[in-house]
Design a protein around this motif. Structure first.
Motif: not given
Length: 308
Positions: A267-274, A244-265
């Motif tokens: 870019l919107v990036v998302t990830v999937s985690a198991g 459960r704690a691991a899932k919450r941690a990876m959900e934070r990772v997913c949110d942090a990546i989805a709300t960050t814009r990457f490179t000079s372009q």
């Protein structure tokens, strides 16, 4: 008859002393003599050539003129102890010095104590230039460190590579078996990463991987271990964390990546985690469970985390 004999002995002594002085002055080895206060009394040509000074520039000067300021007090104390006969340090040591131009050099110095004509002790120092050898040793050391680093790390991201990551995972599994600790792992993968490479090029794709893993590292705990399994697929090892704690941690990772814009372009990036948790299983089974959960996230649209 006796006077004549003494005269011959004196002549032999004078000649021997003169020959010794000539040998010292012409020796290819750098040699200097310092008085009890550490001032140069004699420097031979090889010594002067090594440091780039002429004899007149050194005679009467304190020998610490030739060492970096940070080492001068240490060398002066060594000289004083050695002159007094109280020094228990090695008499053959490496020292960093600098020449007249300020260039750093490394010498191997060997010192002996002699008695001067005034009955007071002197220190004779013999120096060998080992600068090139030390530079070669340093280059070899750096090369070996680099090779060792590359053997365990991914060159692009700086993370553990697949082999090192799986080894760390096995170590954590063994720790769990021994002490009954909790362990969770996660495998995450960038969604639609091929499209980024195809549209913007592999250089941009590499930048995205570096920036994404940096965000993951800042979001997770310092004790969590991140490794690149290959391509855009990564492993996260989370000691002392349940599912459960691991899932919450990876959900934070997913949110942090989805709300960050990457490179000079931008870019919107998302990830999937198991996510999978250790339950008396093997390294391989744990990875397969996490991998299956990750692909279920992808099939559901990506940008999320799921427990196996």
């Amino acid at each position: 008859m006796l006077d004549k004999g003494l005269e011959q002995v004196y002549q032999l002594f004078t000649r021997s002393k003169r020959n010794t002085e000539n040998i010292i002055k012409t020796a290819p080895l750098g040699i200097c003599i310092t008085d009890p206060d550490g001032h140069f009394e004699m420097v031979n040509a090889a010594y002067c050539n090594f440091y780039g000074y002429c004899e007149e520039e050194l005679l009467g000067k304190h020998f610490t003129l030739l060492v970096p300021p940070a080492n001068r007090d240490k060398l002066a104390a060594f000289h004083e102890e050695f002159i007094q006969g109280d020094c228990d340090q090695e008499l053959r040591q490496e020292w960093e010095v600098h020449d007249k131009q300020g260039e750093k050099r490394t010498i191997l110095a060997e010192v002996v104590r002699i008695e001067g004509d005034d009955g007071r002790p002197r220190m004779v120092t013999f120096i060998v230039d080992i600068t090139e050898r030390k530079q070669l040793e340093e280059r070899l050391k750096q090369t070996n460190e680099r090779l060792d680093y590359l053997a365990h790390h991914d060159e692009l991201t700086g993370l553990f590579n697949r082999r090192a990551g799986l080894l760390r995972m096995e170590e954590e599994l063994q720790r769990c078996k021994r002490y009954g600790n909790t362990l969770s792992i996660a495998i995450f993968d960038l969604d639609s990463f091929k499209a980024i490479n195809d549209t913007y090029g592999h250089g941009t794709g590499d930048s995205v991987l570096r920036e994404v893993t940096a965000v993951v590292g800042k979001t997770l705990r310092n004790t969590d271990i991140q490794a690149r399994l290959g391509g855009e697929e990564f492993l996260v090892i989370m000691p002392e964390v349940d599912t459960r704690a691991a899932k919450r941690a990876m959900e934070r990772v997913c949110d942090a990546i989805a709300t960050t814009r990457f490179t000079s372009q931008q870019l919107v990036v998302t990830v999937s985690a198991g996510i999978a948790c250790y339950v008396e299983t093997t390294n391989r089974c744990l990875l397969e469970q996490a991998d299956d959960a990750m692909y279920r996230v992808k099939e559901a649209g990506g940008n999320g985390a799921m427990i196996a």
